[in-house]
Write a protein that holds these residues in place. Sequence first.
Motif, short mmCIF file in Angstrom:
data_model
loop_
_atom_site.label_atom_id
_atom_site.label_comp_id
_atom_site.label_asym_id
_atom_site.label_seq_id
_atom_site.Cartn_x
_atom_site.Cartn_y
_atom_site.Cartn_z
N ALA A 1 -6.14 5.67 -6.95
CA ALA A 1 -5.81 5.62 -5.44
C ALA A 1 -7.24 5.83 -5.04
O ALA A 1 -7.97 6.74 -5.65
CB ALA A 1 -4.91 6.68 -5.01
N GLY A 2 -7.83 5.29 -3.68
CA GLY A 2 -8.75 5.51 -2.90
C GLY A 2 -8.49 6.68 -2.09
O GLY A 2 -7.47 7.28 -1.96
N THR A 3 -9.15 6.85 -1.00
CA THR A 3 -9.17 7.82 0.09
C THR A 3 -7.87 7.58 1.04
O THR A 3 -7.43 8.70 1.55
CB THR A 3 -10.46 8.04 1.07
OG1 THR A 3 -10.69 6.84 1.47
CG2 THR A 3 -11.77 8.53 0.15
N HIS A 4 -7.47 6.37 1.14
CA HIS A 4 -6.25 6.17 1.78
C HIS A 4 -5.14 5.90 1.05
O HIS A 4 -4.16 5.19 1.51
CB HIS A 4 -6.49 5.02 2.81
CG HIS A 4 -7.83 5.29 3.85
ND1 HIS A 4 -7.24 6.24 4.83
CD2 HIS A 4 -8.85 5.03 3.96
CE1 HIS A 4 -8.50 6.16 5.59
NE2 HIS A 4 -9.36 5.50 5.06
N ILE B 1 0.93 -1.23 -0.08
CA ILE B 1 -0.01 -0.12 0.05
C ILE B 1 0.78 1.22 -0.04
O ILE B 1 2.03 1.22 0.24
CB ILE B 1 -0.82 -0.01 1.52
CG1 ILE B 1 -0.13 0.39 2.53
CG2 ILE B 1 -1.87 -1.21 1.28
CD1 ILE B 1 -0.87 0.24 3.77
N ASN B 2 0.38 2.33 -0.45
CA ASN B 2 1.11 3.63 -0.42
C ASN B 2 0.17 4.57 0.10
O ASN B 2 -0.63 5.42 -0.87
CB ASN B 2 1.78 3.99 -1.58
CG ASN B 2 2.81 5.12 -1.54
OD1 ASN B 2 2.46 6.20 -0.93
ND2 ASN B 2 3.83 5.00 -1.90
N PRO B 3 0.04 4.86 1.28
CA PRO B 3 -0.88 6.11 1.64
C PRO B 3 -0.76 7.35 1.12
O PRO B 3 -1.67 8.30 0.84
CB PRO B 3 -0.69 6.06 3.28
CG PRO B 3 -0.27 4.71 3.64
CD PRO B 3 0.74 4.32 2.39
N THR B 4 0.36 7.79 0.70
CA THR B 4 1.07 9.08 0.09
C THR B 4 0.51 9.33 -1.34
O THR B 4 0.15 10.41 -1.80
CB THR B 4 2.49 9.22 0.33
OG1 THR B 4 3.02 9.11 1.48
CG2 THR B 4 2.86 10.64 -0.24
#
Length: 189
Positions: free
Chosen positions: A126-129, A117-120
């Motif tokens: 990409a989704g909200t996170h 995953i890559n939150p940045t």
Amino acid sequence: MRRHAIDYFENSRRATYVNQQYAIRNPKDFRGYGRYAWGITASNGPGPTTRRARGVTRRFLGYAARGVPYGPDDGTLAPWAVAASLPFAPEIVLPTLQHCAEMYRGSHNHYGLVCSINPTFSGRSAGTHGWISRSHFALDQGPVILMIENYRSGLIWRIMRSCPYVVEGLRRAGFSGGWLSGESSTLRG
């Protein structure tokens, strides 16, 4: 490790804590890193591409051998790597896996944990996170299964220790001490 008088188990435990501490310090200010969001290792990523994220131009990698503390690091985390650390530091791994399951709903499915995953990373895919990989690699899933069982029962390590070919191979490679010499105090790993 000999120089520091530690064994493989202790070295792996320390490496697990280094990974978490790096994410807590978050020197490159990536979104989502923290006490319960770490797991930087070789994995798939959302790149290769360059994007502006939170006011910073960032280079996102595809598959890369990420690492801490000296990189490369593009904000990609591998939940499977956290799970593979379970027998070494369950006190930090279990809360991290719980956080990941709650925060990144797409990080696991009936095939297991996704590779990364890559939150940045934000954008169309990409989704909200942030970005969540759709890929699963057997290379990632194998250590997860083995280390869950090692945490649960120690079975894999017991089998390994009883295999004369493994024991002889380790000795020929220069390993000694610990369980190789029959010391019961280090039979954990």
